[in-house]
Design a protein around this motif. Sequence first.
Motif, PDB file in Angstrom:
ATOM      1  N   MET A  46       9.897  10.345  -9.965  1.00 41.12           N
ATOM      2  CA  MET A  46       9.114   9.148  -9.667  1.00 41.12           C
ATOM      3  C   MET A  46       8.578   9.234  -8.236  1.00 41.12           C
ATOM      4  O   MET A  46       9.285   9.589  -7.314  1.00 41.12           O
ATOM      5  N   THR A  47       7.314   8.883  -8.048  1.00 40.02           N
ATOM      6  CA  THR A  47       6.712   8.894  -6.721  1.00 40.02           C
ATOM      7  C   THR A  47       6.615   7.462  -6.194  1.00 40.02           C
ATOM      8  O   THR A  47       6.740   6.495  -6.947  1.00 40.02           O
ATOM      9  N   ASN A  48       6.329   7.335  -4.898  1.00 39.25           N
ATOM     10  CA  ASN A  48       6.247   6.012  -4.294  1.00 39.25           C
ATOM     11  C   ASN A  48       5.141   5.159  -4.908  1.00 39.25           C
ATOM     12  O   ASN A  48       5.246   3.944  -4.965  1.00 39.25           O
ATOM     13  N   ARG A  49       4.079   5.806  -5.360  1.00 38.54           N
ATOM     14  CA  ARG A  49       2.955   5.030  -5.889  1.00 38.54           C
ATOM     15  C   ARG A  49       3.300   4.337  -7.212  1.00 38.54           C
ATOM     16  O   ARG A  49       2.559   3.480  -7.673  1.00 38.54           O
ATOM     17  N   LYS A  50       4.419   4.685  -7.814  1.00 38.43           N
ATOM     18  CA  LYS A  50       4.828   4.048  -9.057  1.00 38.43           C
ATOM     19  C   LYS A  50       5.798   2.885  -8.821  1.00 38.43           C
ATOM     20  O   LYS A  50       6.302   2.294  -9.760  1.00 38.43           O
ATOM     21  N   ILE A  51       6.061   2.582  -7.565  1.00 38.14           N
ATOM     22  CA  ILE A  51       6.976   1.500  -7.229  1.00 38.14           C
ATOM     23  C   ILE A  51       6.184   0.299  -6.745  1.00 38.14           C
ATOM     24  O   ILE A  51       5.297   0.419  -5.907  1.00 38.14           O
ATOM     25  N   GLU A  52       6.491  -0.878  -7.278  1.00 41.93           N
ATOM     26  CA  GLU A  52       5.893  -2.117  -6.827  1.00 41.93           C
ATOM     27  C   GLU A  52       6.987  -2.988  -6.228  1.00 41.93           C
ATOM     28  O   GLU A  52       8.051  -3.147  -6.831  1.00 41.93           O
ATOM     29  N   TYR A  53       6.734  -3.546  -5.052  1.00 44.50           N
ATOM     30  CA  TYR A  53       7.722  -4.373  -4.375  1.00 44.50           C
ATOM     31  C   TYR A  53       7.432  -5.856  -4.623  1.00 44.50           C
ATOM     32  O   TYR A  53       6.318  -6.327  -4.401  1.00 44.50           O
ATOM     33  N   TRP A  54       8.450  -6.561  -5.114  1.00 52.09           N
ATOM     34  CA  TRP A  54       8.327  -7.967  -5.452  1.00 52.09           C
ATOM     35  C   TRP A  54       9.514  -8.737  -4.877  1.00 52.09           C
ATOM     36  O   TRP A  54      10.555  -8.158  -4.584  1.00 52.09           O
ATOM     37  N   VAL A  55       9.338 -10.053  -4.702  1.00 52.12           N
ATOM     38  CA  VAL A  55      10.483 -10.926  -4.452  1.00 52.12           C
ATOM     39  C   VAL A  55      10.987 -11.343  -5.829  1.00 52.12           C
ATOM     40  O   VAL A  55      10.441 -12.238  -6.470  1.00 52.12           O
ATOM     41  N   ILE A  56      11.995 -10.632  -6.323  1.00 56.54           N
ATOM     42  CA  ILE A  56      12.467 -10.834  -7.687  1.00 56.54           C
ATOM     43  C   ILE A  56      13.377 -12.057  -7.746  1.00 56.54           C
ATOM     44  O   ILE A  56      14.387 -12.112  -7.040  1.00 56.54           O
ATOM     45  N   PRO A  57      13.032 -13.067  -8.547  1.00 52.65           N
ATOM     46  CA  PRO A  57      13.875 -14.263  -8.614  1.00 52.65           C
ATOM     47  C   PRO A  57      15.183 -13.979  -9.347  1.00 52.65           C
ATOM     48  O   PRO A  57      15.265 -13.045 -10.151  1.00 52.65           O
ATOM     49  N   PRO A  58      16.214 -14.767  -9.064  1.00 50.69           N
ATOM     50  CA  PRO A  58      17.495 -14.571  -9.748  1.00 50.69           C
ATOM     51  C   PRO A  58      17.430 -15.039 -11.189  1.00 50.69           C
ATOM     52  O   PRO A  58      16.469 -15.682 -11.611  1.00 50.69           O
ATOM     53  N   GLN A  59      18.448 -14.720 -11.936  1.00 51.91           N
ATOM     54  CA  GLN A  59      18.540 -15.140 -13.332  1.00 51.91           C
ATOM     55  C   GLN A  59      19.552 -16.285 -13.436  1.00 51.91           C
ATOM     56  O   GLN A  59      20.653 -16.205 -12.904  1.00 51.91           O
ATOM     57  N   ALA A  60      19.171 -17.338 -14.134  1.00 49.68           N
ATOM     58  CA  ALA A  60      20.063 -18.464 -14.415  1.00 49.68           C
ATOM     59  C   ALA A  60      20.799 -18.932 -13.163  1.00 49.68           C
ATOM     60  O   ALA A  60      22.023 -18.935 -13.094  1.00 49.68           O
ATOM     61  N   ASP A  61      20.049 -19.318 -12.153  1.00 49.18           N
ATOM     62  CA  ASP A  61      20.624 -19.704 -10.866  1.00 49.18           C
ATOM     63  C   ASP A  61      20.332 -21.179 -10.603  1.00 49.18           C
ATOM     64  O   ASP A  61      19.213 -21.565 -10.267  1.00 49.18           O
ATOM     65  N   ALA A  62      21.347 -22.009 -10.731  1.00 52.96           N
ATOM     66  CA  ALA A  62      21.179 -23.448 -10.583  1.00 52.96           C
ATOM     67  C   ALA A  62      20.773 -23.837  -9.170  1.00 52.96           C
ATOM     68  O   ALA A  62      19.977 -24.766  -8.971  1.00 52.96           O
ATOM     69  N   GLU A  63      21.303 -23.152  -8.150  1.00 53.58           N
ATOM     70  CA  GLU A  63      20.959 -23.472  -6.772  1.00 53.58           C
ATOM     71  C   GLU A  63      19.495 -23.160  -6.491  1.00 53.58           C
ATOM     72  O   GLU A  63      18.803 -23.916  -5.817  1.00 53.58           O
ATOM     73  N   PHE A  64      19.025 -22.035  -7.020  1.00 48.70           N
ATOM     74  CA  PHE A  64      17.612 -21.679  -6.866  1.00 48.70           C
ATOM     75  C   PHE A  64      16.745 -22.768  -7.489  1.00 48.70           C
ATOM     76  O   PHE A  64      15.775 -23.238  -6.889  1.00 48.70           O
ATOM     77  N   VAL A  65      17.093 -23.182  -8.693  1.00 50.24           N
ATOM     78  CA  VAL A  65      16.316 -24.194  -9.410  1.00 50.24           C
ATOM     79  C   VAL A  65      16.289 -25.513  -8.644  1.00 50.24           C
ATOM     80  O   VAL A  65      15.244 -26.159  -8.511  1.00 50.24           O
ATOM     81  N   ALA A  66      17.449 -25.921  -8.133  1.00 55.06           N
ATOM     82  CA  ALA A  66      17.527 -27.205  -7.440  1.00 55.06           C
ATOM     83  C   ALA A  66      16.617 -27.228  -6.219  1.00 55.06           C
ATOM     84  O   ALA A  66      15.878 -28.195  -5.990  1.00 55.06           O
ATOM     85  N   HIS A  67      16.656 -26.162  -5.410  1.00 56.51           N
ATOM     86  CA  HIS A  67      15.798 -26.104  -4.223  1.00 56.51           C
ATOM     87  C   HIS A  67      14.326 -25.964  -4.614  1.00 56.51           C
ATOM     88  O   HIS A  67      13.457 -26.566  -3.982  1.00 56.51           O
ATOM     89  N   MET A  68      14.043 -25.173  -5.636  1.00 54.42           N
ATOM     90  CA  MET A  68      12.664 -24.984  -6.074  1.00 54.42           C
ATOM     91  C   MET A  68      12.050 -26.306  -6.522  1.00 54.42           C
ATOM     92  O   MET A  68      10.925 -26.652  -6.125  1.00 54.42           O
ATOM     93  N   GLU A  69      12.771 -27.056  -7.339  1.00 56.81           N
ATOM     94  CA  GLU A  69      12.222 -28.311  -7.842  1.00 56.81           C
ATOM     95  C   GLU A  69      12.058 -29.339  -6.725  1.00 56.81           C
ATOM     96  O   GLU A  69      11.135 -30.153  -6.758  1.00 56.81           O
ATOM     97  N   GLU A  70      12.933 -29.293  -5.727  1.00 50.70           N
ATOM     98  CA  GLU A  70      12.776 -30.206  -4.595  1.00 50.70           C
ATOM     99  C   GLU A  70      11.505 -29.893  -3.819  1.00 50.70           C
ATOM    100  O   GLU A  70      10.770 -30.796  -3.419  1.00 50.70           O
ATOM    101  N   VAL A  71      11.227 -28.600  -3.629  1.00 55.55           N
ATOM    102  CA  VAL A  71       9.998 -28.217  -2.934  1.00 55.55           C
ATOM    103  C   VAL A  71       8.771 -28.618  -3.753  1.00 55.55           C
ATOM    104  O   VAL A  71       7.813 -29.197  -3.218  1.00 55.55           O
ATOM    105  N   LEU A  72       8.792 -28.333  -5.046  1.00 56.03           N
ATOM    106  CA  LEU A  72       7.649 -28.657  -5.899  1.00 56.03           C
ATOM    107  C   LEU A  72       7.412 -30.162  -5.966  1.00 56.03           C
ATOM    108  O   LEU A  72       6.263 -30.624  -5.962  1.00 56.03           O
ATOM    109  N   GLU A  73       8.477 -30.928  -6.021  1.00 57.51           N
ATOM    110  CA  GLU A  73       8.345 -32.389  -6.023  1.00 57.51           C
ATOM    111  C   GLU A  73       7.752 -32.881  -4.701  1.00 57.51           C
ATOM    112  O   GLU A  73       6.950 -33.816  -4.676  1.00 57.51           O
TER     113      GLU A  73
END
Length: 231
Positions: free
Chosen positions: A1-28
């Motif tokens: 695999m070469t570097n050009r085949k890698i994409e860098y993302w901020v990958i969200p967690p899976q089934a994370d209640a704390e993430f959801v709580a903060h996210m919905e507060e920001v969106l609200e």
Amino acid sequence: MTNRKIEYWVIPPQADAEFVAHMEEVLETYEKPYDPGKPVICMDEQPVQLLKETRPPIPATATHAKRVDYEYERAGTATIFMFTEPLAGWREVTVRPRKTKVDWALEIAGLLEGRYTACEKVILVCDNLNTHTKGAFYEAFEPERARSLVRRIEFCYTPKHGSWLNVAENELSALTRQCIFGRRIGDIATLQGEAQAWSSDVNDTQKGVDWQMKIDDARMKLKSVYPTIKL
């Protein structure tokens, strides 16, 4: 695999209640109507490497592009502080040598005692870093002044791995692309001047930020982030 085949993302967690709580507060928070007496302010910060030229560049001509020597001199680092009020179409950029708790507290105090002097409260959207705390004010000011500032702030923290929810991060990205990327800036004063020129220009031309994602959209499009309820 070469570097050009890698994409860098901020990958969200899976089934994370704390993430959801903060996210919905920001969106609200973003869904609230504009209230000049209690404005929503977003802030973010970014380190910058200062670079000096070792030889004067040769200006561009009608037949040749500007020529810059490949060598450069490292001149330390600086930190860009970005503040933006999305619904007012306003942003301000400042530059400091560091990003300590005291630096952060001084920047926030400058806003509360400057542009937002008449506001009883402000809603501050920011990343949940160890420098973005109420205690930072007590490291920078006497208790009376620190308390008077803290009581005027309603904190709204973005979730970990969810900095994309901060409008100020989008503004920082635009500043980097349009003003800093590909350039050598060798001192804080020059960087401050360039950043202020950018913010003044954008303030004159962009009236506001149209944030599209709502809580209902998040519940539909980001189902994997929400935990499964087990009764």
